[in-house]
Design an enzyme around this catalytic site. Structure first.
Site, PDB file in Angstrom:
ATOM      1  N   CYS A 212       6.703  -5.593  -3.852  1.00  0.00           N
ATOM      2  CA  CYS A 212       7.296  -5.522  -2.508  1.00  0.00           C
ATOM      3  C   CYS A 212       8.333  -6.649  -2.294  1.00  0.00           C
ATOM      4  O   CYS A 212       7.986  -7.835  -2.315  1.00  0.00           O
ATOM      5  CB  CYS A 212       6.189  -5.637  -1.457  1.00  0.00           C
ATOM      6  SG  CYS A 212       6.841  -5.770   0.215  1.00  0.00           S
TER       7      CYS A 212
ATOM      8  N   SER B 112       8.138  -9.909   7.446  1.00  0.00           N
ATOM      9  CA  SER B 112       8.574 -10.953   6.511  1.00  0.00           C
ATOM     10  C   SER B 112       9.563 -11.966   7.109  1.00  0.00           C
ATOM     11  O   SER B 112       9.418 -13.171   6.875  1.00  0.00           O
ATOM     12  CB  SER B 112       9.185 -10.311   5.264  1.00  0.00           C
ATOM     13  OG  SER B 112      10.262  -9.463   5.615  1.00  0.00           O
TER      14      SER B 112
ATOM     15  N   VAL C  79       2.654  -4.597   4.203  1.00  0.00           N
ATOM     16  CA  VAL C  79       2.635  -5.989   3.757  1.00  0.00           C
ATOM     17  C   VAL C  79       4.080  -6.486   3.747  1.00  0.00           C
ATOM     18  O   VAL C  79       4.992  -5.657   3.641  1.00  0.00           O
ATOM     19  CB  VAL C  79       2.000  -6.123   2.354  1.00  0.00           C
ATOM     20  CG1 VAL C  79       0.511  -5.913   2.403  1.00  0.00           C
ATOM     21  CG2 VAL C  79       2.660  -5.206   1.311  1.00  0.00           C
TER      22      VAL C  79
END
Ligand SMILES: N[C@@H](CCC(=O)N[C@@H](CS)C(=O)NCC(=O)O)C(=O)O
Length: 193
Positions: free
Chosen positions: A10, A63, A50
């Site tokens: 990712c 993020s 995530v």
């Protein structure tokens, strides 16, 4: 102790891994299998995505928000410019990141015209890097590390050459000298193809 819910492939997680490494922040990793995500992940982040950062019962997704949070919580080394105008330009690039990633994902999906559209995005970065040495301004920082995981993947996984964009190529080489970014080149090299 901080916990990062993470996935090696990712690029959004890569942003957070780079900040943690740049600031030498200790943390634990919980690797999430993206093709078989545990149900409890949705309790931490309702979108089921995530990265997620956790400290005790406190959780933070997204993020770019995590990166700014870590930069404020662990101020050294500073990853945003001190000058407010320079800082605003770095934030603007981060804010507009989806213009870039949209074309990256279109290219990954093999959509018609995506090669040209992604090339235009790289040409835009090349132009920006003609005005300043880093996307973040005069020094490396959040704007650079927020973009570089996709440039790594474009080069290593999608076979995009940086040769037509000499300033991007030079920027990439300078970033790759940083252990935190070099570690991400290793992560991508180890991904199953
Ligand atoms: N805006 C989010 C995007 C995170 C994201 O899309 N993560 C991907 C893995 S690279 C994911 O978890 N995808 C699962 C899904 O879309 O359901 C961020 O910046 O953290």
């Amino acid at each position: 102790m901080l916990t990062l819910y993470d996935a090696p492939r990712c690029p959004y997680c890569a942003r957070v891994r780079i900040v943690l490494a740049e600031k030498d922040i200790p943390y634990e990793t919980v690797v999430i299998d993206l093709s078989n995500r545990p149900a409890w992940l949705y309790e931490k982040n309702p979108s089921g995505k995530v990265p997620v950062l956790e400290e005790d019962a406190w959780v933070l997704p997204e993020s770019a928000v995590i990166a700014e949070y870590l930069n404020e919580r662990y101020p050294e080394p500073a990853l945003l410019p001190a000058d407010p105008a320079e800082r605003a330009i770095a934030r603007l690039l981060i804010f507009r990141f989806e213009d870039f990633s949209e074309q990256y994902y279109a290219l990954r999906r093999g959509e018609d015209g995506a090669e040209e559209a992604f090339a235009a995005e790289l040409a835009h970065l090349d132009q920006l890097l003609g005005c300043m040495p880093y996307l973040n301004g005069r020094a490396y920082g959040l704007a650079d590390l927020d973009y570089v995981p996709w440039v790594i993947r474009a080069r290593e996984l999608l076979g995009v050459s940086l040769e037509p964009y000499p300033r991007v190529a030079d920027w990439f080489d300078r970033l790759a000298e940083r252990p935190a970014v070099a570690a991400e080149l290793d992560v991508v090299a180890a991904l199953p193809r």
